[in-house]
Write a protein that holds these residues in place. Sequence first.
Motif, PDB file in Angstrom:
ATOM      1  N   VAL A 160      -0.389  10.406  12.169  1.00 49.01           N
ATOM      2  CA  VAL A 160      -1.835  10.318  11.914  1.00 49.01           C
ATOM      3  C   VAL A 160      -2.323   8.880  12.038  1.00 49.01           C
ATOM      4  N   LEU A 161      -1.664   7.972  11.352  1.00 48.97           N
ATOM      5  CA  LEU A 161      -2.164   6.596  11.283  1.00 48.97           C
ATOM      6  C   LEU A 161      -2.073   5.855  12.610  1.00 48.97           C
ATOM      7  N   ASN A 162      -1.236   6.301  13.516  1.00 50.43           N
ATOM      8  CA  ASN A 162      -1.097   5.641  14.816  1.00 50.43           C
ATOM      9  C   ASN A 162      -1.956   6.270  15.908  1.00 50.43           C
ATOM     10  N   GLN A 163      -2.824   7.217  15.526  1.00 49.60           N
ATOM     11  CA  GLN A 163      -3.714   7.826  16.511  1.00 49.60           C
ATOM     12  C   GLN A 163      -4.658   6.780  17.114  1.00 49.60           C
ATOM     13  N   SER A 164      -5.023   7.001  18.379  1.00 45.64           N
ATOM     14  CA  SER A 164      -5.907   6.053  19.057  1.00 45.64           C
ATOM     15  C   SER A 164      -7.339   6.108  18.535  1.00 45.64           C
ATOM     16  N   TYR A 165      -7.726   7.230  17.945  1.00 45.88           N
ATOM     17  CA  TYR A 165      -9.058   7.347  17.351  1.00 45.88           C
ATOM     18  C   TYR A 165      -9.074   6.578  16.037  1.00 45.88           C
ATOM     19  N   SER A 166     -10.068   5.744  15.855  1.00 47.61           N
ATOM     20  CA  SER A 166     -10.030   4.808  14.725  1.00 47.61           C
ATOM     21  C   SER A 166     -10.665   5.329  13.443  1.00 47.61           C
ATOM     22  N   ASN A 167     -11.665   6.191  13.551  1.00 45.17           N
ATOM     23  CA  ASN A 167     -12.423   6.593  12.358  1.00 45.17           C
ATOM     24  C   ASN A 167     -11.793   7.826  11.701  1.00 45.17           C
ATOM     25  N   ILE A 168     -10.604   7.608  11.116  1.00 42.79           N
ATOM     26  CA  ILE A 168      -9.852   8.683  10.470  1.00 42.79           C
ATOM     27  C   ILE A 168      -9.719   8.388   8.982  1.00 42.79           C
ATOM     28  N   GLU A 169     -10.085   9.363   8.177  1.00 40.26           N
ATOM     29  CA  GLU A 169      -9.824   9.311   6.740  1.00 40.26           C
ATOM     30  C   GLU A 169      -8.600  10.190   6.484  1.00 40.26           C
ATOM     31  N   TYR A 170      -7.523   9.566   6.018  1.00 39.48           N
ATOM     32  CA  TYR A 170      -6.292  10.309   5.804  1.00 39.48           C
ATOM     33  C   TYR A 170      -6.131  10.625   4.323  1.00 39.48           C
ATOM     34  N   VAL A 171      -6.061  11.918   4.024  1.00 34.22           N
ATOM     35  CA  VAL A 171      -5.977  12.407   2.644  1.00 34.22           C
ATOM     36  C   VAL A 171      -4.603  13.036   2.432  1.00 34.22           C
ATOM     37  N   ILE A 172      -3.857  12.552   1.450  1.00 37.29           N
ATOM     38  CA  ILE A 172      -2.537  13.110   1.149  1.00 37.29           C
ATOM     39  C   ILE A 172      -2.525  13.635  -0.282  1.00 37.29           C
ATOM     40  N   ILE A 173      -2.134  14.889  -0.411  1.00 39.22           N
ATOM     41  CA  ILE A 173      -2.030  15.547  -1.714  1.00 39.22           C
ATOM     42  C   ILE A 173      -0.558  15.866  -1.962  1.00 39.22           C
ATOM     43  N   ASP A 174       0.024  15.205  -2.945  1.00 46.23           N
ATOM     44  CA  ASP A 174       1.427  15.431  -3.290  1.00 46.23           C
ATOM     45  C   ASP A 174       1.504  16.256  -4.575  1.00 46.23           C
ATOM     46  N   GLY A 175       2.427  17.210  -4.596  1.00 46.10           N
ATOM     47  CA  GLY A 175       2.545  18.118  -5.738  1.00 46.10           C
ATOM     48  C   GLY A 175       3.472  17.627  -6.825  1.00 46.10           C
ATOM     49  N   ASN A 176       3.481  16.301  -7.063  1.00 47.10           N
ATOM     50  CA  ASN A 176       4.349  15.700  -8.089  1.00 47.10           C
ATOM     51  C   ASN A 176       5.812  15.777  -7.666  1.00 47.10           C
ATOM     52  N   SER A 177       6.076  15.263  -6.468  1.00 47.41           N
ATOM     53  CA  SER A 177       7.423  15.295  -5.901  1.00 47.41           C
ATOM     54  C   SER A 177       8.429  14.574  -6.791  1.00 47.41           C
ATOM     55  N   LYS A 178       9.678  15.087  -6.757  1.00 47.34           N
ATOM     56  CA  LYS A 178      10.749  14.506  -7.561  1.00 47.34           C
ATOM     57  C   LYS A 178      11.723  13.681  -6.733  1.00 47.34           C
ATOM     58  N   ASP A 179      11.595  13.701  -5.424  1.00 48.30           N
ATOM     59  CA  ASP A 179      12.472  12.891  -4.574  1.00 48.30           C
ATOM     60  C   ASP A 179      11.759  11.585  -4.229  1.00 48.30           C
ATOM     61  N   ASN A 180      12.016  11.017  -3.057  1.00 52.42           N
ATOM     62  CA  ASN A 180      11.423   9.729  -2.669  1.00 52.42           C
ATOM     63  C   ASN A 180      10.124   9.866  -1.887  1.00 52.42           C
ATOM     64  N   THR A 181       9.557  11.069  -1.862  1.00 56.79           N
ATOM     65  CA  THR A 181       8.327  11.293  -1.091  1.00 56.79           C
ATOM     66  C   THR A 181       7.212  10.337  -1.504  1.00 56.79           C
ATOM     67  N   VAL A 182       6.959  10.231  -2.793  1.00 55.78           N
ATOM     68  CA  VAL A 182       5.837   9.410  -3.277  1.00 55.78           C
ATOM     69  C   VAL A 182       6.038   7.941  -2.936  1.00 55.78           C
ATOM     70  N   SER A 183       7.255   7.441  -3.073  1.00 54.16           N
ATOM     71  CA  SER A 183       7.511   6.023  -2.762  1.00 54.16           C
ATOM     72  C   SER A 183       7.289   5.748  -1.280  1.00 54.16           C
ATOM     73  N   ILE A 184       7.602   6.718  -0.419  1.00 52.67           N
ATOM     74  CA  ILE A 184       7.344   6.553   1.017  1.00 52.67           C
ATOM     75  C   ILE A 184       5.839   6.525   1.270  1.00 52.67           C
ATOM     76  N   ILE A 185       5.105   7.449   0.656  1.00 50.85           N
ATOM     77  CA  ILE A 185       3.654   7.488   0.832  1.00 50.85           C
ATOM     78  C   ILE A 185       3.018   6.183   0.370  1.00 50.85           C
ATOM     79  N   GLU A 186       3.490   5.645  -0.735  1.00 50.74           N
ATOM     80  CA  GLU A 186       2.890   4.431  -1.303  1.00 50.74           C
ATOM     81  C   GLU A 186       3.057   3.218  -0.408  1.00 50.74           C
TER      82      GLU A 186
END
Length: 248
Positions: free
Chosen positions: A23-49
């Motif tokens: 998503v973030l590397n798309q050529s279109y610039s006006n992108i709002e990226y929304v991520i909803i995490d369900g309280n992950s217990k692995d390293n998902t949140v640290s990667i997102i951060e």
Amino acid sequence: MKISIITVVYNNQSTIRQAIESVLNQSYSNIEYVIIDGNSKDNTVSIIEEYKNRLGYFISEPDKGLYDAMNKGIQACTGDIIGILNSDDLYQDLDVINDVMKQFNDDPKLDILYGDLVYVKSEDTNKIVRNWKSKMYYEEFFENANVPPHPALFVKSKVYNESGLFDLQYKLAADYELMLRIFKKHNFNSKYINRLIIKMRLGGATNQSFSNIVNQNKEILKSWKNNGLNAPFYLMPLRIVKRLSQFI
């Protein structure tokens, strides 16, 4: 014109980075990226951060499942157009969103746009296993066992405002029910583009067991009834035939 892309995720540290960068590397610039995490217990949140300063919205908290998380994402969006990218998936290339937005910019009356999807091997996203080729919407589209690939669907925010969000009574087919509702019960202007939009890794809740497949089909029939529509008697056999044809 701004587009909002939603990714919902729970315990998916293995592929979330690839989805984010898709998503973030798309050529279109006006992108709002929304991520909803369900309280992950692995390293998902640290990667997102690691990408937090490039996100339009991010929250990590318990939810009531996939479709509840998607509804949270939709309600957080401020874009004119909304798309959903699953945390296992990625866009075919870096110009996908640019090409999608060109369609909306060229036709102000366009409300819904969708394209094509391929299923790929989890360990090798260049290895195509199943090809989901769609077609232009017509009156008997759903009756003939067609359905747009939901991850390759983009809609104006007004579509959700006027038709509602995902119905949480459906555990496996809420995306089908939503599309049945917005295409057959509302007078939205839609368009199909002959373009590969999404690479989708094999897996997903529906295909994890035979019982899930059966239960999804029951929910699909229920969605017709609940929307005051009559499903043709041949719908389910035809769905099976069309699904098998995607492997050829």
